[in-house]
Design an enzyme around this catalytic site. Structure first.
Site, PDB file in Angstrom:
ATOM      1  N   CYS A 325      -8.456  -6.164  -6.193  1.00 52.49           N
ATOM      2  CA  CYS A 325      -8.969  -4.978  -6.899  1.00 52.49           C
ATOM      3  C   CYS A 325      -9.875  -5.388  -8.063  1.00 52.49           C
ATOM      4  O   CYS A 325     -10.995  -5.843  -7.823  1.00 52.49           O
ATOM      5  CB  CYS A 325      -7.816  -4.091  -7.349  1.00 52.49           C
ATOM      6  SG  CYS A 325      -8.321  -2.407  -7.770  1.00 52.49           S
ATOM      7  N   HIS A 424      -3.894  -3.367  -2.978  1.00 52.39           N
ATOM      8  CA  HIS A 424      -2.667  -3.747  -3.677  1.00 52.39           C
ATOM      9  C   HIS A 424      -1.529  -3.818  -2.671  1.00 52.39           C
ATOM     10  O   HIS A 424      -1.437  -3.003  -1.751  1.00 52.39           O
ATOM     11  CB  HIS A 424      -2.319  -2.716  -4.749  1.00 52.39           C
ATOM     12  CG  HIS A 424      -3.273  -2.675  -5.892  1.00 52.39           C
ATOM     13  ND1 HIS A 424      -3.335  -3.675  -6.835  1.00 52.39           N
ATOM     14  CD2 HIS A 424      -4.208  -1.753  -6.243  1.00 52.39           C
ATOM     15  CE1 HIS A 424      -4.266  -3.370  -7.729  1.00 52.39           C
ATOM     16  NE2 HIS A 424      -4.816  -2.218  -7.381  1.00 52.39           N
TER      17      HIS A 424
END
Length: 493
Positions: A325, A424
């Site tokens: 991310c 994630h």
């Protein structure tokens, strides 16, 4: 409502355990946290964002996580300002004074969600935030006694004896409360006790005589308990074998969703550690750049602490690198924030290790996703996306994840040393963790020792619930919770 004398007193774990205890007995129960401040978050079934602890508590209840469980989430973007998320959606960034003025509006969102939960469930277990004794935050409070007073909710106060001073914490907290708030406390729970309970007995009797309130139970210290952390980084590393795979991650100033590393920390064949400010970057087999709430600020943090040079040296010696991310965005050529969504408007040079650029947009992308890692034999992976960045560039042609919705995600460097993804939870499924660790160090035992994080969470939640059931006075708790039913084997996951 469970309130605590301090942060990390045990509110989250006690609520999770009581949720599971009620669910075992066939009670329709939901957790609720009016206001949360956390950088570990989860994506909900209704496409919003809540604190990760409330997602854990929803799992304990056997219900899907949804935005009513945590209607107000504050995600700090600096020491003075936070992104304010209402009913799962980011609405604005405010400093402390601005949020204080916004609290009446936030309270409306809190009460809307609470009313819906009360209508849909037999029991609602509410978690406070921080401590009700924070005098400077009492005016307009929506997180602790302000909420409890508004909805007429009984309160249990929990304190952590492992920190020391537990009786002072409990008595001091009660003493600074208003008389109506004191009367609302129905009992105390002492958490994380080690040793002989008989030695504690005189203190318990003194506490009850001093306050006129019962001690509902003393919970034991449970070694090695794993449950998703609400915010704080773990203070200790796991126990690793002597020949463990060395994995490190920088502890950014605004690190987010650090729970991505849980499966690594729990793998006995991995020596994982977060490396904070002021510590030299140690040698490692794998470096993981985690998520970030303020990517350009954390990129500057990396450079200030020498990580940019350490990463280049690591790659020269054949080490592997993963960016997740915000970590993915840092690996690119440029990061643009034209609207000042995460700080001052402007652009920053990334590390330039992958050929793409990222521009931050006001519409946050929130998705629960599944797919396959594009690493040789494909391994199933699942997780979630939480990001404001839109990334474009030639490096994305070498994707790392094929998502089930048809999209490609991430980028792999041409030399195969750098893996980047927006996803994630990369390491949460054992098959994905095995594939990534085998890529990082072919043939290493860390890959075969991959942890099944879902199974570990389920096992430890049952262990916690068994301890709470054994050490709390259920007859007293039955005054406020529907504990009359008996658990059945089918209620256990």
């Amino acid at each position: 409502m469970i309130q605590g004398t301090t942060s990390d007193a045990g509110k989250t774990t006690l609520v999770a355990a009581l949720c599971r205890l009620l669910a075992r007995r066939g009670v329709r129960v939901a957790p609720f946290k009016p206001q949360n401040m956390a950088l570990n978050s989860a994506v909900t079934i209704d496409g919003g964002e809540i604190g990760r602890a409330q997602a854990l508590q929803a799992y304990a209840c056997g219900i899907p996580a949804h935005t009513d469980l945590n209607p107000v989430l504050l995600k700090p973007s600096s020491d003075r300002a936070s992104q304010v998320i209402i009913h799962g959606k980011a609405v604005r960034d405010l400093d402390a004074r601005g949020y204080h003025r916004y609290k009446p509006q936030a309270m409306l969102a809190v009460l809307e969600s609470y009313d819906r939960l009360r209508a849909g469930y037999q029991a609602v277990l509410v978690e406070g935030a921080g401590s009700p004794a924070e005098i400077n935050l009492r005016e307009g409070d929506i997180a602790n006694m302000g909420f409890a007073e508004r909805v007429d909710c009984p309160v249990i106060l929990v304190a952590d004896i492992d920190r020391g001073g537990v009786f002072a914490h409990l008595v001091g907290t009660v003493d600074v409360l208003a008389p109506s708030e004191q009367a609302r406390i129905v009992g105390f729970v002492i958490n994380r006790f080690r040793g002989d309970p008989a030695l504690l007995e005189p203190g318990l009797r003194w506490l009850e005589a001093r306050t006129g309130k019962p001690v509902l139970g003393v919970l034991p210290y449970l070694h090695g308990l794993f449950l998703d952390a609400e915010d704080a980084l773990p203070s200790t590393a796991g126990s690793a074998t002597p020949d463990a795979l060395r994995i490190i991650a920088p502890a950014f100033g605004r690190i987010s969703n650090a729970t991505d590393m849980d499966a690594l920390r729990l793998n006995e064949h991995v020596d994982f550690r977060f490396v904070g400010a002021g510590h030299a970057v140690p040698p490692a087999d794998l470096i993981v750049l985690p998520g970030s709430k303020s990517v350009r600020a954390d990129l500057q943090w990396l450079r200030q602490h020498g990580w940019d040079r350490a990463i280049l040296r690591h790659l020269r010696y054949g080490g592997k690198l993963i960016g997740i991310c915000g970590g993915l965005q840092i690996l690119g050529r440029r990061i643009h924030d034209p609207l000042g969504l995460e700080g001052l408007a402007g652009s920053s040079d990334g590390l330039g290790l992958l050929d793409f650029e990222t521009t931050l947009h006001p519409d946050k992308q929130l998705r629960v996703v599944q797919g396959q890692l594009l690493l040789g034999a494909r391994a199933a992976v699942s997780g979630y996306e939480i990001h404001m960045g839109v990334t474009t560039g030639p490096a994305l042609a070498r994707a790392t994840v094929q998502l089930d919705d048809g999209r490609l995600d991430g980028a792999m460097s041409e030399d195969g040393q750098i893996f980047a993804s927006y996803l994630h939870g990369l390491f949460d499924r054992p098959e994905a963790s095995r594939a990534l660790l085998a890529w990082a160090s072919p043939g290493h035992a860390a890959a075969t020792g991959a942890v099944d994080l879902a199974q570990r969470r389920a096992t430890d939640l049952e262990r916690l619930t068994d301890a709470v059931e054994a050490h709390l006075d259920l007859d007293l708790l039955a005054r406020w919770l529907p504990l009359g039913a008996t658990p059945t084997a089918s209620a256990r996951p």
